[in-house]
Design an enzyme around this catalytic site. Structure first.
Site, PDB file in Angstrom:
ATOM      1  CD  GLU A 176      -2.644   1.070   2.523  1.00 19.56           C
ATOM      2  OE1 GLU A 176      -2.663   0.216   3.359  1.00 19.56           O
ATOM      3  OE2 GLU A 176      -3.580   2.027   2.724  1.00 19.56           O
TER       4      GLU A 176
ATOM      5  NE  ARG B 253       3.652  -7.958  11.287  1.00 19.57           N
ATOM      6  CZ  ARG B 253       3.519  -6.811  10.427  1.00 19.57           C
ATOM      7  NH1 ARG B 253       2.277  -7.199   9.261  1.00 19.57           N
ATOM      8  NH2 ARG B 253       4.038  -5.773  10.100  1.00 19.57           N
TER       9      ARG B 253
ATOM     10  CE  LYS C 184       3.524  -0.080   4.214  1.00 25.94           C
ATOM     11  NZ  LYS C 184       2.442   0.095   3.301  1.00 25.94           N
TER      12      LYS C 184
HETATM   13  P1  ATP Z   1       2.324  -1.531   7.578  1.00 30.99           P
HETATM   14  O1  ATP Z   1       1.753  -1.986   8.880  1.00 30.99           O
HETATM   15  O2  ATP Z   1       3.939  -1.587   7.815  1.00 30.99           O
HETATM   16  O3  ATP Z   1       1.667  -0.700   6.878  1.00 30.99           O
HETATM   17  P2  ATP Z   1       1.252  -3.640   5.732  1.00 30.99           P
HETATM   18  O4  ATP Z   1       1.028  -5.097   5.790  1.00 30.99           O
HETATM   19  O5  ATP Z   1       0.184  -2.800   5.778  1.00 30.99           O
HETATM   20  O6  ATP Z   1       2.343  -3.082   6.878  1.00 30.99           O
HETATM   21  P3  ATP Z   1       1.509  -3.378   2.896  1.00 30.99           P
HETATM   22  O7  ATP Z   1       2.010  -2.146   2.327  1.00 30.99           O
HETATM   23  O8  ATP Z   1       0.108  -3.676   3.014  1.00 30.99           O
HETATM   24  O9  ATP Z   1       1.841  -3.138   4.487  1.00 30.99           O
HETATM   25  O10 ATP Z   1       2.332  -4.676   2.805  1.00 30.99           O
HETATM   26  C1  ATP Z   1       2.712  -5.291   1.382  1.00 30.99           C
HETATM   27  C2  ATP Z   1       2.918  -6.715   1.720  1.00 30.99           C
HETATM   28  O11 ATP Z   1       4.309  -7.037   2.722  1.00 30.99           O
HETATM   29  C3  ATP Z   1       1.987  -7.524   2.206  1.00 30.99           C
HETATM   30  O12 ATP Z   1       2.034  -8.666   1.457  1.00 30.99           O
HETATM   31  C4  ATP Z   1       2.381  -7.727   3.607  1.00 30.99           C
HETATM   32  O13 ATP Z   1       1.854  -8.862   3.859  1.00 30.99           O
HETATM   33  C5  ATP Z   1       3.956  -7.838   3.691  1.00 30.99           C
HETATM   34  N1  ATP Z   1       4.540  -7.221   4.724  1.00 30.99           N
HETATM   35  C6  ATP Z   1       4.393  -6.038   5.523  1.00 30.99           C
HETATM   36  N2  ATP Z   1       4.971  -6.046   6.559  1.00 30.99           N
HETATM   37  C7  ATP Z   1       5.434  -7.270   6.698  1.00 30.99           C
HETATM   38  C8  ATP Z   1       6.527  -7.773   7.604  1.00 30.99           C
HETATM   39  N3  ATP Z   1       6.657  -7.303   8.922  1.00 30.99           N
HETATM   40  N4  ATP Z   1       6.939  -9.136   7.628  1.00 30.99           N
HETATM   41  C9  ATP Z   1       6.791  -9.696   6.211  1.00 30.99           C
HETATM   42  N5  ATP Z   1       5.785  -9.184   5.540  1.00 30.99           N
HETATM   43  C10 ATP Z   1       5.321  -7.982   5.733  1.00 30.99           C
HETATM   44 MG    MG Z   2      -1.656  -2.873   4.586  1.00 35.17          MG
END
Ligand code: ATP
Ligand code: MG
Length: 548
Positions: free
Chosen positions: A32, A257, A267
């Protein structure tokens, strides 16, 4: 070469190919664009792109841009740059917003089949009637409105006739489901916000749950890999695929994760650090973002090695920070040019040196002659690090001591003669060098226990050093109520160092090891007149040392 440790997803894909159920895997990395990528994303990037590469498949980069209020072009550009820097190239670039029209049509399809309805209750009322894990929810009074009325109302939502919050579209599943995600989840919201790509074309936006699986299906994704929080969403993911005329049926698989000790991987929290000024930006070298780690001096190979070492499982766990630092050190050991630098100097006068300074040609890396070499001067006046001299040495101290001897790396053995103090502080050490002990040509048979680094005082140049410690004072900052309360006030210490002349030249791409001190990389703020080095990682395990 070590074989890659395998994991359940890799094993499953290999098995599906063997059984003839799968031609090649098609994966996607779906960020995202609401912030910069962090080390947690690196795990997902390495997994998705890595599997596609390994099995001759494809991996898409897809921006999950369904929440326009928080998204921006800056983030989109940074994400693309970071994925490329990590060493991956997507086979296709997509945006969930490319599918807005199709998604809308599919929402209408659900309505027409009695599988969705426009709910005009307030957000609070919807939340209050959702029920709990032990109690069922309460059905909305709008749940059974006529199909035609739903179609008309939804089209009014799209046309912008209703204000934000006046209505939502909900899937009609079951308010009694034990899975809360199936209790008539919201699939469209009204948001009168313009979109970075779609502009003002839309004022209703699909939720993550409605957009994600359908985007996977449109793109022909075979393996939709996501983190464990989405396990409970899987039945909903499958429900949509069953109800809609989608062109393919992807499968969702979850893995745990990455949680990294001593830092935060969210983020939202990283954004707080930036906006509240605890760091200088998303690429501050103390940040666990890809941009921060890059600026700090981590190599893409080091980060990929880390991701390989931690593996992929379904077991939630927290990885020690030293695993990341260890992987980076292991990679940099063979990659970095090794130079001499002194951080906290004491002057050393070589009393019996009578000639002009001696030019020593020293290779940048003992195992990599292809890295070339440079000339360093060994002259009558040198700098050594203050910590390499002890007036009252503890047992096991093998560096310089009063009356003792030590080898100056690449140079000679020197013998301490005298210590000169100014106002009580040691300013100068007088030593004699032993001409028969030149490194590489030593026939003297003399043995000393310690070897230390040094620089020639007459040619050494001063550079700035940014010395980093952990950004947080606790191992689990993500649990702190206020990030501000766990920020380490000493996470950045500005220092200087005396370095060989060849290291005071702007070389933004080179990786460095300052011998016996650590790995460093020049900060992009360096100029030819003012070179700045970032401490990437110390040579020893700083974390373990601190705790012992
Ligand atoms: P954040 O909480 O940092 O915004 P998010 O999961 O909302 O994390 P996205 O941009 O939606 O962030 O994530 C893109 C991809 O990266 C998704 O498939 C998510 O599952 C993966 N991802 C995000 N954080 C992690 C993590 N800590 N470990 C492994 N994969 C991750
Ligand atoms: Mg997300």
């Amino acid at each position: 070469m070590l074989e890659k440790p395998t994991h359940f997803i890799r094993t499953k894909i290999a098995e599906q190919i063997k059984q003839g159920q799968l031609d090649v895997p098609v994966t996607r990395f779906p960020p995202e664009p609401n912030g910069y990528l962090h080390i947690g994303h690196a795990k997902s990037i390495c997994l998705n792109f890595g599997l596609a590469q390994e099995f001759g498949g494809r991996c898409h980069l897809r921006f999950d841009d369904t929440n326009p209020a928080k998204e921006s072009q800056e983030y989109i550009d940074a994400i693309e740059a970071d994925v490329r820097w990590l060493g991956f190239q997507w086979d296709a670039l997509h945006h969930a917003s490319d599918y807005f029209e199709t998604l809308y049509q599919w929402a209408v399809h659900l309505i027409q089949h009695g599988d969705a309805y426009v709910d005009e209750q307030s957000a609070e009322a919807i939340r209050a009637t959702r029920g709990t894990l032990t109690e069922p929810g309460v059905e909305s009074p709008y749940r059974d409105r006529a199909t035609a009325e739903n179609v008309a109302r939804f089209s009014q939502m799209r046309a912008g006739e209703l204000p934000d919050g006046a209505a939502v579209l909900r899937a009609k599943i079951s308010m009694a489901s034990p899975n809360l995600n199936l209790r008539d989840p919201i699939i469209y919201r009204i948001k009168h916000v313009s979109h970075p790509r779609a502009g003002d074309a839309w004022c209703i936006y699909p939720t993550y749950d409605f957009a994600h699986g359908q985007s996977d299906a449109i793109e022909g994704i075979t393996h939709s890999l996501c983190t464990l929080e989405f396990e409970d969403h899987r039945p909903l993911y499958e429900w949509f695929l069953k109800k809609l005329p989608v062109p393919s049926k992807p499968k969702q698989t979850e893995f745990s994760r990455l949680e990294l000790e001593g830092t935060v991987t969210s983020k939202r929290k990283l954004n707080t650090l930036v906006t509240e000024g605890y760091v200088q930006g998303w690429d501050d070298p103390r940040m666990p973002t890809i941009a921060g780690l890059r600026r700090r001096g981590y190599s893409p190979e080091g980060i990929r090695l880390f991701c390989e070492r931690i593996g992929v499982t379904r077991k939630p766990n927290t990885i020690e920070y030293q695993i990341l630092e260890g992987a980076v050190r292991d990679d940099l050991e063979g990659r970095a040019q090794k130079g001499l630098a002194v951080l906290d100097p004491i002057r050393v006068v070589v009393d019996n040196w009578t000639e002009s300074p001696l030019a020593l040609e020293i290779p940048w890396h003992p195992k990599h002659p292809e890295y070339g070499s440079r000339v360093a001067y060994f002259g009558p006046e040198l700098w050594i690090d203050r910590s390499d001299f002890e007036e009252d040495p503890p047992e096991g101290f093998f560096r310089l001591t009063p009356g003792g001897s030590v080898r100056l790396k690449y140079g000679f053995i020197v013998d301490h003669v005298e210590t000169i103090r100014v106002d009580g502080r040691i300013e100068t050490l007088i030593v004699r060098y032993d001409p028969a002990t030149r490194s590489g040509q030593d026939q003297s048979g003399r043995k000393v226990k310690g070897t230390i680094h040094w620089v020639d005082a007459n040619t050494a140049q001063r550079v700035a050093i940014r010395w980093y410690g952990p950004l947080f004072t606790v191992p689990d900052p993500a649990r702190a109520d206020e990030l501000a309360s766990v920020i380490n006030p000493e996470s950045l210490i500005k220092r200087t160092a005396w370095v060989e002349p060849a290291m005071a030249v702007c070389q933004p791409d080179a990786y460095w090891q300052f011998e016996r001190l650590g790995f460093f990389k020049q900060d992009p703020e360096s100029t030819p007149k003012h070179v700045v080095y970032n401490l990437t990682v110390g040579l020893k395990d700083q974390w373990a040392k601190k705790q012992s």
